[in-house]
Scaffold this active site. Structure first.
Site, PDB file in Angstrom:
ATOM      1  N   CYS A 191       0.851  -1.202   0.000  1.00  0.00           N
ATOM      2  CA  CYS A 191       0.000   0.000   0.000  1.00  0.00           C
ATOM      3  C   CYS A 191       0.875   1.236   0.000  1.00  0.00           C
ATOM      4  O   CYS A 191       1.989   1.223   0.534  1.00  0.00           O
ATOM      5  CB  CYS A 191      -0.898   0.022   1.236  1.00  0.00           C
ATOM      6  SG  CYS A 191      -2.240  -1.161   1.187  1.00  0.00           S
ATOM      7  N   GLU A 233       1.895  -4.424  -5.539  1.00  0.00           N
ATOM      8  CA  GLU A 233       0.821  -5.399  -5.413  1.00  0.00           C
ATOM      9  C   GLU A 233      -0.412  -4.926  -6.168  1.00  0.00           C
ATOM     10  O   GLU A 233      -0.728  -3.740  -6.181  1.00  0.00           O
ATOM     11  CB  GLU A 233       0.496  -5.591  -3.929  1.00  0.00           C
ATOM     12  CG  GLU A 233      -0.498  -6.695  -3.649  1.00  0.00           C
ATOM     13  CD  GLU A 233      -0.642  -6.981  -2.164  1.00  0.00           C
ATOM     14  OE1 GLU A 233      -1.745  -7.355  -1.738  1.00  0.00           O
ATOM     15  OE2 GLU A 233       0.352  -6.821  -1.431  1.00  0.00           O
TER      16      GLU A 233
END
Length: 443
Positions: A309, A343
């Protein structure tokens, strides 16, 4: 966890939800008084006819006056009784601006809604097309910069509906963090006792949160932290980066996730933060180290993810910090001797940020080597995964497939044009100031 750089707040640093409660302009102020009176009477009559239908139903579509003092189409997501009385006219409505991203959803009062425009059953595709046709090129650009795509491309329809239903109403409207009061963007699953709290007060160093300012003031007298609870691995001028181990600092890691979710729509909240490292970027002064943003990464990723994140807090956006965080994640990958990739799914804004970073880094190298370099060599030099290099060059029409292999087409003028379109690169990471040992080698 998905990744996203929230890079879209106004220049003053607040997340800017609200401001929609301005006074409506009546327009045509040069018209004779009689005409103005006639219009007001017609409007009053129309509003009176709708009074019988109040409170408005969830799902109603209507025009609402936004912070730019213009009317915009909205859909009523939720409603609640006002605090002053139980009259149907005192209801407040949680609305979604259909032109914009959900981060601008907000509670509005009845007087902000134009009841003459109420629609209860509208074909969404027709409405979206009409909305698009009405916008000017400038408006479209501003909305593209800040609002549109949802970043849920990898969710199926059922999962998306479930996500939006669960998170449809922001539970926390504002937070105070250090010297900033920040309007939030999205729902975050704080413990239930905080759900009816319009504003939360965070300690900017340990990230504990409280309901009242007085509680924060008492806490600050006892809190002895002046920086994130981790190892300082980078300092250059007034910028510092701290590595926080989620296993060693579990409460801090969880509180950071709660905070981040207020500004990231699709972020999955992990309560088990033991598996993650958090890299917290700070601006430092004589009062301490103040968090600017962060990124997280798994301690061990089988998919070669070097970032889970990423967030730049709204007061610090559009200053190059998001690009710095992305560049920093790749410098760590180089230290590890690995290629990395963020990701998935990437949000709309995350993809734009990464595509800009990849474009700048790759094209600068192509300019120096005049295109005489392979995909693998580019990957080895930059720590960018080969798939990301391919997709970036293909999006720029800089690569062709000939005789069973990819060939890079590097016309200098084309490279310069793409570099100019990619914008400036943000703050540079001074690798000589990075003192860091990869996690696998620690202890």
């Amino acid at each position: 966890m998905g990744s996203m750089e929230a890079s879209t707040a106004p220049e003053n640093g607040s997340a800017a939800a609200g401001g929609a409660g301005g006074t409506a302009c009546n327009g045509a102020s040069a018209a004779p008084n009689g005409g103005g009176m006639e219009r007001r009477l017609r409007s009053s009559a129309a509003s009176a006819s709708w009074a019988a239908h109040l409170p408005l139903e969830v799902g109603t579509r209507v025009m609402c006056r936004w912070r730019d003092q213009k009317l915009h189409p909205v859909k009523v997501i939720e409603r609640r009784k006002g605090s002053s009385s139980s009259s149907p006219a005192d209801y407040e409505y949680y609305v979604h601006y259909t032109e914009f991203n959900r981060r601008l959803d907000e509670w509005v009062k009845l007087e902000q809604l134009d009841l003459d425009t109420v629609e209860t059953d509208v074909d969404e595709k027709v409405e979206d097309k009409a909305t698009s046709l009405k916008m000017t090129r400038h408006q479209k650009r501003k909305i593209d910069e800040t609002h549109v795509e949802q970043g849920h491309e990898e969710l199926d329809a059922a999962s998306l509906r479930e996500h939006e239903e669960f998170t449809k109403v922001k539970n926390i409207a504002k937070i105070e963090l250090g010297r900033y009061e920040i309007d939030t963007w999205y729902f975050s699953p704080f413990p239930p006792e905080y759900n009816d709290c319009p504003k939360l007060f965070f300690c900017e160093f340990c990230l504990n949160f409280m309901k009242r300012k007085e509680q924060l003031q008492r806490h600050m007298k006892k809190c002895d932290l002046k920086h994130p609870p981790g190892d300082e691995i980078y300092r250059s001028g007034t910028l510092s980066m701290f590595e926080v181990d989620g296993k060693k600092n579990k409460v801090y890691g969880q509180n950071l996730c709660y905070l981040a979710k207020l500004f990231l729509d699709h972020k999955t909240l992990y309560y088990d933060v033991d598996l993650f490292l958090f890299y917290v970027l700070c601006e430092c002064d004589d009062r301490g180290c103040h968090m600017v943003g962060y990124f997280s990464k798994e301690k061990h990723s089988e998919e070669s993810y070097n970032l889970a994140c990423i967030l730049t807090l709204p007061p610090y956006q559009r200053k190059g910090y998001g690009k710095f965080l992305i560049a920093f994640s790749y410098e760590l990958s180089k230290k590890e001797g690995k290629v990395g990739t963020p990701e998935r799914p990437l949000s709309d804004l995350g993809l734009l940020s990464y595509r800009g970073y990849w474009t700048r880094v790759l094209l600068e190298i192509l300019k120096k080597h005049k295109g005489n370099i392979s995909i693998k060599e580019l990957s080895d030099m930059t720590a960018i995964k080969a798939d990301d290099i391919l997709s970036t060059l293909q999006s720029l029409d800089l690569i062709q497939y000939r005789k069973g292999q990819h060939v890079i087409c590097a016309d200098p003028k084309v490279l310069d044009r793409h570099l100019k379109a990619a914008g400036r690169g943000g703050l540079d990471v001074d690798v000589s100031k990075l003192i860091w040992t990869p996690y696998k080698e620690q202890g």
